[in-house]
Design an enzyme around this catalytic site. Structure first.
Site, PDB file in Angstrom:
ATOM      1  N   LYS A  32       0.823  -1.209   0.000  1.00  0.00           N
ATOM      2  CA  LYS A  32       0.000   0.000   0.000  1.00  0.00           C
ATOM      3  C   LYS A  32       0.863   1.267   0.000  1.00  0.00           C
ATOM      4  O   LYS A  32       0.440   2.317  -0.463  1.00  0.00           O
ATOM      5  CB  LYS A  32      -0.923   0.025   1.226  1.00  0.00           C
ATOM      6  CG  LYS A  32      -1.824  -1.176   1.419  1.00  0.00           C
ATOM      7  CD  LYS A  32      -2.945  -1.242   0.407  1.00  0.00           C
ATOM      8  CE  LYS A  32      -4.028  -2.233   0.801  1.00  0.00           C
ATOM      9  NZ  LYS A  32      -3.570  -3.632   0.812  1.00  0.00           N
TER      10      LYS A  32
HETATM   11  C1  LIG Z   1      -4.080  -4.764   0.299  1.00  0.00           C
HETATM   12  C2  LIG Z   1      -3.242  -5.950   0.210  1.00  0.00           C
HETATM   13  C3  LIG Z   1      -3.501  -6.956  -0.728  1.00  0.00           C
HETATM   14  C4  LIG Z   1      -4.667  -6.894  -1.672  1.00  0.00           C
HETATM   15  O1  LIG Z   1      -4.549  -5.869  -2.622  1.00  0.00           O
HETATM   16  P1  LIG Z   1      -5.845  -5.325  -3.384  1.00  0.00           P
HETATM   17  O2  LIG Z   1      -5.378  -4.168  -4.174  1.00  0.00           O
HETATM   18  O3  LIG Z   1      -6.817  -4.921  -2.297  1.00  0.00           O
HETATM   19  O4  LIG Z   1      -6.367  -6.428  -4.192  1.00  0.00           O
HETATM   20  C5  LIG Z   1      -2.633  -8.030  -0.771  1.00  0.00           C
HETATM   21  N1  LIG Z   1      -1.598  -8.137   0.080  1.00  0.00           N
HETATM   22  C6  LIG Z   1      -1.332  -7.199   0.997  1.00  0.00           C
HETATM   23  C7  LIG Z   1      -0.197  -7.402   1.931  1.00  0.00           C
HETATM   24  C8  LIG Z   1      -2.129  -6.070   1.098  1.00  0.00           C
HETATM   25  O5  LIG Z   1      -1.864  -5.134   2.004  1.00  0.00           O
END
Ligand SMILES: *Cc1c(COP(=O)(O)O)cnc(C)c1O
Length: 496
Positions: free
Chosen positions: A113
């Site tokens: 993120k």
């Molecule tokens: C948010 C997240 C995901 C999923 O990503 P999306 O964009 O919501 O599909 C996968 N792995 C981690 C560690 C995340 O923080």
């Protein structure tokens, strides 16, 4: 360069500029903003192989955010992708055995993120300036664990902004929770809710569309925006690392220029993988996008059957950031699968709200052939972590392990020879319990921070600063509420 605007997935007549879409987050009709056109990016592969992350970021974003000046965009990029990242490459590609991991966890909260949330605050402030907005921006966010902290880290003490984060009290890892409740910054608010991520996300979306609440906010000169992956200010920056990964494959001599590749993406809200879809549509040689889910496999079923059905048990798993039954960004894919029909998308989304399910036509399903879907059980995740460590000496976090497992199953079934990049979305240090349990099952009695040290011993990778600094940090947020009280809580925080 073509000028790109953004349109709502639910109303063709609602068209805004990139900066306006970033400021608003969600369209006023409840839809999500999509580019009026996916620009075709023409790139010299020899150059791409040598470009820095920041250079690729400018190359990609300048063609999607066409109302930003070069100076504005470069300044956002410089501030976002700096020494906050503990790796000069920002997103290094590691060859591990026969596969390639793109490590997206070198930012300040050690999960992917950070890739988008490091830049979103700068894009947002710039967007406010460009649109002569003097309103204070209130970021309202629901988190399944990683968005909340990464968003707060980005917005903490950014002038003229406040950020309120809701997280499922019993749905995040202890390290994730500690990261959030120790967050500093006068403008940050963290609230635990009794309920899961889907409830939090649904209620946040409802607040964005709550006319009465918006009116009260307006009187106090506030404006809501979203740091969730529904904001195109998050989506577009994620396209960058698909290009950057391709450049690194070239630079390391692992593929030839123009050679097709696959990407495997651990998926929850469908933001990360949708960025990959846009990269493909923009011309990056991607053959398949592997959509990897955990036990909450609503997306696997959707791609296999053409039926999206959220009426099913919700599981709390060892990969909490993927514990999602309503994948918001799928609405964007649905829109493209209908041949960009806002009318049809609106009908499907209304069905989802009313009945919790919808079915797509055979034609629409054919338009989704870029995707392959699979899922991993809790046991498979654990085995994958143990095997990858044993055979390659590389430690996976549980989310990345979901992707690795799904890729290996796909590979066995298809013998697909193409180079495949697995997106590594979190550092194993964010989930030390699951990781150590998989590697050394006899150590389960340790506390989470003892497990961190154990993991350092096993993996020989230094404990990241992000984990060290929260161990003894003061807890600054301890509010827990019923999910029905989210709106009154926001009103209280903002005094509206
Ligand atoms: C948010 C997240 C995901 C999923 O990503 P999306 O964009 O919501 O599909 C996968 N792995 C981690 C560690 C995340 O923080």
């Amino acid at each position: 360069m073509a000028k790109i605007n953004y349109k709502s997935t639910r109303d063709d007549t609602n068209e805004v500029t990139a900066s306006q879409a970033i400021l608003q987050g969600l369209a006023t009709d409840g839809g999500l903003y999509v580019p009026t056109e996916i620009p075709k990016l023409s790139i010299d592969y020899t150059k791409l192989a040598k470009m820095s992350y920041q250079e690729v970021a400018y190359f990609v974003m300048s063609q999607f955010f066409t109302d930003f000046t070069e100076e504005e965009l470069k300044s956002c990029i410089e501030k976002a992708y700096d020494a906050k990242f503990d790796n000069l490459k920002i997103a290094p590609l590691k060859k591990v055995g026969t596969e390639y991991y793109l490590e997206l966890f070198h930012g300040s909260t050690i999960a992917f993120k950070d890739m988008a949330l490091s830049i979103l605050p700068y894009l947002m402030i710039t967007s406010a300036k460009k649109n002569q907005s003097t309103k204070e921006i209130v970021i309202l966010t629901a988190t399944s664990g990683d968005t909340g902290k990464a968003a707060m880290a980005g917005f903490s003490d950014v002038p003229n902004t406040k950020i309120i984060v809701f997280y499922p009290k019993n749905g995040v890892s202890p390290i994730q929770e500690r990261q959030m409740v120790t967050q500093r910054g006068k403008n940050t608010y963290v609230v635990g809710i009794e309920g899961n991520f889907d409830v939090a996300q649904t209620n946040v979306k409802a607040m964005f569309n709550n006319v009465k609440l918006k009116e009260k906010m307006k009187q106090k000169n506030y404006q809501f925006s979203s740091a969730n992956s529904i904001n195109i200010g998050r989506l577009i920056p994620q396209i960058v690392y698909y290009y950057y990964a391709y450049g690194q494959l070239l630079d390391q001599g692992l593929i030839q220029a123009g050679e097709p590749t696959n990407f495997t993406v651990p998926t929850g809200n469908f933001g990360n993988i949708l960025a990959g879809y846009y990269a493909k549509k923009a011309g990056l040689p991607i053959q398949k996008l592997l959509c990897a889910s955990n036990k909450n496999k609503v997306l696997t079923d959707f791609f296999k059957t053409g039926i999206y059905d959220r009426n099913r048990p919700f599981y709390v798993t060892s990969s909490p950031s993927m514990d999602i039954l309503i994948s918001s960004n799928l609405e964007r894919l649905l829109y493209h699968a209908t041949g960009n029909s806002a009318e049809q998308t609106k009908i499907k989304m209304a069905e989802l709200t009313a009945k919790g399910r919808y079915t797509i036509s055979r034609e629409m399903k054919q338009n989704l052939s870029d995707f392959v879907a699979g899922f991993a059980t809790e046991e498979e995740i654990s085995t994958e972590i143990a095997m990858t460590m044993e055979q390659e000496g590389y430690v996976l976090d549980p989310h990345t392990a979901v992707a690795a497992q799904v890729y290996h199953t796909y590979q066995k079934q298809t013998q697909d020879p193409l180079a495949t990049v697995i997106l590594a979305t979190a550092s194993p240090y964010k989930f030390p319990r699951v990781v150590v349990e998989s590697l050394r099952p006899e150590q389960v009695a340790l506390t989470d921070f003892e497990l961190v040290n154990k993991l350092a011993e096993i993996s020989q990778i230094a404990v990241p600063k992000a984990v060290k600094e929260i161990e003894n940090a003061a807890i600054l947020h301890d509010t827990v509420i019923a999910s029905k009280d989210m709106e009154v809580t926001v009103e209280k925080i903002l005094d509206v």
